[in-house]
Design a protein around this motif. Structure first.
Motif, PDB file in Angstrom:
ATOM      1  N   ILE A 178      35.786  35.775  48.940  1.00 62.69           N
ATOM      2  CA  ILE A 178      34.789  35.947  47.882  1.00 62.69           C
ATOM      3  C   ILE A 178      34.503  37.431  47.643  1.00 62.69           C
ATOM      4  O   ILE A 178      34.428  37.897  46.491  1.00 62.69           O
ATOM      5  N   THR A 179      34.355  38.196  48.717  1.00 58.87           N
ATOM      6  CA  THR A 179      34.060  39.628  48.575  1.00 58.87           C
ATOM      7  C   THR A 179      35.197  40.355  47.863  1.00 58.87           C
ATOM      8  O   THR A 179      34.966  41.157  46.943  1.00 58.87           O
ATOM      9  N   ILE A 180      36.436  40.086  48.260  1.00 61.72           N
ATOM     10  CA  ILE A 180      37.580  40.736  47.613  1.00 61.72           C
ATOM     11  C   ILE A 180      37.697  40.298  46.157  1.00 61.72           C
ATOM     12  O   ILE A 180      38.018  41.103  45.270  1.00 61.72           O
ATOM     13  N   GLY A 181      37.423  39.011  45.892  1.00 61.47           N
ATOM     14  CA  GLY A 181      37.473  38.524  44.518  1.00 61.47           C
ATOM     15  C   GLY A 181      36.448  39.201  43.630  1.00 61.47           C
ATOM     16  O   GLY A 181      36.736  39.537  42.469  1.00 61.47           O
ATOM     17  N   VAL A 182      35.244  39.420  44.156  1.00 65.29           N
ATOM     18  CA  VAL A 182      34.225  40.119  43.383  1.00 65.29           C
ATOM     19  C   VAL A 182      34.651  41.559  43.106  1.00 65.29           C
ATOM     20  O   VAL A 182      34.437  42.090  42.003  1.00 65.29           O
TER      21      VAL A 182
END
Length: 376
Positions: A178-182
């Motif tokens: 999720i963090t990398i996607g954001v």
């Protein structure tokens, strides 16, 4: 006592509870949707790697009145065919980043940028990173992340059990994705500060998960010696007992990180603060979510497949079914006893009427001692 404190006490005593484990399919669905959105954003936009990873040059100008858009327009065409990123810093200077350029190209571009912006070449501070060094840094970052994941899994398997280690690993991958996607969706650069933030996030998420698992371990101790609760129910009770603590810890951690992101990065324009703060902010929120809605329900799912826990569940459900049948039969038996008592009363009353005093027939001596009417 505050409302939140009162809520925490009621949750800890079991007076109220939220069925997180029972609704785990809903939380799984939400997590899958968020993760898919992050993966799509990563596939479409990709990660914007900083020069520390991709190689390139960064030119920092002295304080100038030229805006970010004006600078980008003026240097267009003088970047050697490479895409340039311009950022206005809080000090009033400009930070111009151009990726994938060699040392010779960087020298030529530096001179052209100084001419375009009307500055002296010696007033621009260049920072040049070769692509080979950037690749080496990228490999080291990935290696460090993999080693961290392996060590965490081994530790949790020893401290708790392999099911909890798997659940914690899934939660960590969930937070990382999720963090990398954001990052990909927002378009922030991935720098060494980002890697530091990600490792901090994973450590914090692991801490929150271990706190929940430790309470779960105490709650489910000697669970097979009782027939009142299933493993999922005790897991949900343990999660409710630590719920307010997890929320308080997350909120307290998010407040300073939010200040770093919105004040330090947004108002002051500090690039390094942006890189660290965004990964921390998104990762902390995702870590709190995964500890509550992913890790513990997943442990319950895995434990329910254990033969002993599955047998316990059958015993608990069978006992509850027997108790329910007994509770339904008791009112019927009471009603039958009441009907029987009423019938017995009528029979006793009838028997009492039969056995009661009888009417005596007219006495044969009714006219005795009365005048007979005969004349003597």
């Amino acid at each position: 006592m505050s409302r939140l404190g009162n809520l925490g006490h009621r949750l800890h005593r079991g007076e109220i509870a939220y069925d997180f484990v029972g609704k785990r399919k809903l939380w799984y669905g939400v997590s899958i949707l968020i993760t898919l959105a992050a993966i799509v954003g990563l596939a479409v936009n990709g990660l914007k790697l900083g020069i520390e990873f991709s190689g390139g040059a960064v030119f920092t100008t002295p304080k100038t009145s030229i805006s970010q858009s004006e600078a980008l327009t003026k240097i267009e065409g003088d970047t050697g065919g490479h895409e340039a990123t311009v950022q206005k810093l809080g000090t009033g200077s400009l930070r111009i980043q151009i990726s994938d350029v060699t040392l010779a190209q960087a020298k030529t571009i530096e001179a052209k940028i100084a001419t375009d912006l009307g500055l002296k070449a010696d007033t621009i501070d260049p920072q040049i990173v070769g692509p080979s060094w950037g690749k080496e840094i990228s490999n080291k970052a990935i290696t460090g992340l993999v080693i961290f994941m392996v060590l965490v899994t081994i530790y949790l398997a020893i401290a708790f059990e392999w099911r909890k280690a798997i659940a914690a690993l899934v939660a960590l991958i969930h937070d990382l994705t999720i963090t990398i996607g954001v990052y990909a969706i927002v378009g922030f650069e991935v720098t060494p500060g980002t890697v530091i933030g990600l490792l901090t996030v994973l450590g914090y998420s692991l801490y929150d998960t271990v706190v929940v698992f430790d309470g779960l371990k105490e709650t489910t101790k000697d669970i097979t010696k009782q027939n009142r609760f299933t493993y999922s129910e005790l897991a949900n009770r343990s999660l409710n007992q630590t719920l307010v603590r997890s929320i308080n810890t997350t909120v307290v951690a998010l407040l300073p990180v939010g200040a770093l992101l919105f004040v330090g990065g947004g108002l002051l324009g500090a690039g390094m603060l942006n890189d660290i703060a965004l990964s921390l902010f998104v990762g902390l929120a995702a870590g709190a979510y995964s500890s509550i809605f992913i890790a513990t329900p997943l442990v319950a799912d895995l434990k329910e497949r254990d033969p002993q826990i599955a047998a316990l569940r059958k015993r608990v459900l069978a006992k509850r079914a027997a108790d329910a049948r007994k509770a339904e039969e008791e009112p019927q038996d009471a009603a039958q006893e009441a009907d029987g008592d009423e019938g017995d009363g009528e029979e006793h009353a009838a028997a009492a009427g039969v056995a009661g005093p009888r009417r005596q027939p007219a006495s044969r001596n009714r006219g005795k001692n009365r005048p007979s009417g005969k004349r003597h």
